[in-house]
Structure formats: structure tokens, C-alpha cells
Motif scaffolding. Structure first.
Motif, short mmCIF file in Angstrom:
data_model
loop_
_atom_site.label_atom_id
_atom_site.label_comp_id
_atom_site.label_asym_id
_atom_site.label_seq_id
_atom_site.Cartn_x
_atom_site.Cartn_y
_atom_site.Cartn_z
N SER A 89 29.43 11.63 -75.79
CA SER A 89 30.29 12.52 -75.02
C SER A 89 31.18 13.30 -75.98
CB SER A 89 31.16 11.72 -74.04
OG SER A 89 32.03 10.86 -74.74
N TRP A 90 31.85 14.33 -75.45
CA TRP A 90 32.75 15.13 -76.29
C TRP A 90 33.89 15.67 -75.44
CZ3 TRP A 90 33.58 20.32 -75.27
CH2 TRP A 90 32.68 20.93 -74.40
N ILE B 245 37.45 19.43 -81.78
CA ILE B 245 36.47 18.81 -80.90
C ILE B 245 36.32 17.36 -81.34
CG2 ILE B 245 34.47 19.53 -82.29
CD1 ILE B 245 33.04 19.97 -79.50
N THR B 246 36.27 16.45 -80.37
CA THR B 246 36.13 15.03 -80.65
C THR B 246 34.90 14.52 -79.93
OG1 THR B 246 38.52 14.76 -80.85
CG2 THR B 246 37.24 12.75 -80.45
N VAL B 247 34.06 13.77 -80.65
CA VAL B 247 32.85 13.20 -80.05
C VAL B 247 32.93 11.69 -80.08
CG1 VAL B 247 31.46 15.20 -80.69
CG2 VAL B 247 31.50 13.20 -82.18
N SER B 248 32.23 11.08 -79.11
CA SER B 248 32.08 9.63 -79.06
C SER B 248 30.63 9.28 -79.33
CB SER B 248 32.48 9.10 -77.69
OG SER B 248 33.83 9.38 -77.43
N GLU C 54 29.10 26.82 -85.60
CA GLU C 54 29.49 27.62 -84.45
C GLU C 54 28.83 29.00 -84.49
OE1 GLU C 54 33.97 26.22 -85.07
OE2 GLU C 54 33.72 27.48 -83.31
N SER C 55 28.34 29.42 -83.33
CA SER C 55 27.86 30.80 -83.16
C SER C 55 28.54 31.36 -81.92
CB SER C 55 26.34 30.84 -83.04
OG SER C 55 25.94 30.31 -81.79
N ARG C 56 28.20 32.56 -81.58
CA ARG C 56 28.83 33.19 -80.41
C ARG C 56 28.52 32.43 -79.13
NH1 ARG C 56 27.16 37.37 -76.89
NH2 ARG C 56 25.21 37.55 -78.03
N ASP C 57 27.30 31.84 -79.02
CA ASP C 57 26.87 31.19 -77.79
C ASP C 57 26.76 29.68 -77.85
OD1 ASP C 57 26.53 33.72 -76.53
OD2 ASP C 57 24.59 33.94 -77.52
N VAL C 58 26.74 29.10 -79.06
CA VAL C 58 26.45 27.67 -79.20
C VAL C 58 27.37 27.02 -80.23
CG1 VAL C 58 24.65 26.00 -79.84
CG2 VAL C 58 24.01 28.12 -78.68
N VAL C 59 27.77 25.78 -79.92
CA VAL C 59 28.45 24.91 -80.89
C VAL C 59 27.50 23.74 -81.13
CG1 VAL C 59 30.44 23.44 -81.36
CG2 VAL C 59 30.73 25.55 -80.03
N THR C 60 27.01 23.61 -82.36
CA THR C 60 26.07 22.54 -82.71
C THR C 60 26.82 21.47 -83.50
OG1 THR C 60 24.30 24.17 -82.82
CG2 THR C 60 23.86 22.01 -83.79
N ILE D 297 27.62 26.74 -75.21
CA ILE D 297 26.85 25.52 -75.02
C ILE D 297 27.11 24.62 -76.21
CG2 ILE D 297 24.50 24.57 -74.88
CD1 ILE D 297 23.67 27.32 -73.69
N VAL D 298 27.30 23.31 -75.95
CA VAL D 298 27.49 22.32 -77.01
C VAL D 298 26.19 21.54 -77.15
CG1 VAL D 298 28.82 20.32 -77.78
CG2 VAL D 298 29.96 22.20 -76.57
N VAL D 299 25.66 21.47 -78.38
CA VAL D 299 24.36 20.84 -78.64
C VAL D 299 24.51 19.72 -79.65
CG1 VAL D 299 22.03 21.24 -79.57
CG2 VAL D 299 23.12 22.97 -78.12
N ASP D 300 23.84 18.60 -79.39
CA ASP D 300 23.75 17.48 -80.33
C ASP D 300 22.57 17.77 -81.26
OD1 ASP D 300 23.28 15.09 -81.69
OD2 ASP D 300 23.52 13.84 -79.91
#
Length: 107
Positions: free
Chosen positions: A18-19, A26-29, A47-53, A95-98
Motif C-alpha cells: 500500500s502507499w 510518498i510512503t509505501v508499506s 516520476e513522469s507526467r502521468d505515472v509515478v513508478t 497512476i502509481v505503479v509498483d
């Protein structure tokens, strides 16, 4: 960091459970399987305009007691862990991506 290889097949990466985020961080578990409970993790962010990886991995250059590493038997322990990183911009509608799974994550 931008020089990190986001390779989900590599060892040492951890699935994000989770995040949460505010405007600056940003904090992830994650559940971290390790023999060494004190092993530090780091959160790499692209980070990009549409996605946080995001990629959670073992910190490079960390080495436990070298003698103990090779002499004592080890049984992995599941350790719930949180890791935080700084964002260049708020997550917002991105969008946040793992990176370890390629899956998008819900906040």
C-alpha cells in the motif's frame, strides 16, 4: 534515482502492499523477508507526467556482520516495513505503479 534499473526479475526487490502520499513525500508499506531484521530498504521513485513508478529495494552497500553471514544458519522473517521518499510533485491524478510487479496501485 534515474540510474536505477527497474528490473522486476532481479533479487532484492519487494512488492508494495500500500502507499500514502502528501504534497512532498510518498510512503509505501511492504512485507520484507530477511534474515537480518535491521537491513535498511530504500524507495526509488521515477516520476513522469502521468505515472509515478516505485521500487522498494535493499540499500546498496549494506553488509551485516560478514562472519555471521557465512557461519550462522538463516531463516527468513517477514518484517512489515514502511519506506518514504521525496516527490518532485504531488501524485495528484497520476497512476502509481509498483515496478517489481508492473501493477498499478490504489492509494
Amino acid at each position: 534515482s534515474s540510474d536505477v534499473q527497474f528490473d522486476p526479475s532481479a533479487d532484492g526487490y519487494n512488492r508494495i502492499d500500500s502507499w500514502t502520499a502528501d504534497s512532498a513525500t510518498i510512503t509505501v508499506s511492504t512485507i520484507f523477508l530477511t534474515c537480518y531484521v535491521g537491513m535498511p530498504l530504500q524507495l526509488d521513485v521515477r516520476e513522469s507526467r502521468d505515472v509515478v513508478t516505485l521500487l522498494v529495494r535493499e540499500q546498496p552497500m549494506w553488509l551485516p556482520d560478514r562472519q555471521r553471514l557465512f557461519e550462522e544458519p538463516c531463516a527468513d522473517v517477514a518484517v512489515p516495513t514502511t519506506v518514504t521518499a521525496t516527490l518532485k510533485a504531488p501524485v495528484g491524478e497520476r497512476i502509481v505503479v509498483d515496478a517489481s510487479t508492473g501493477e498499478s496501485l490504489r492509494g
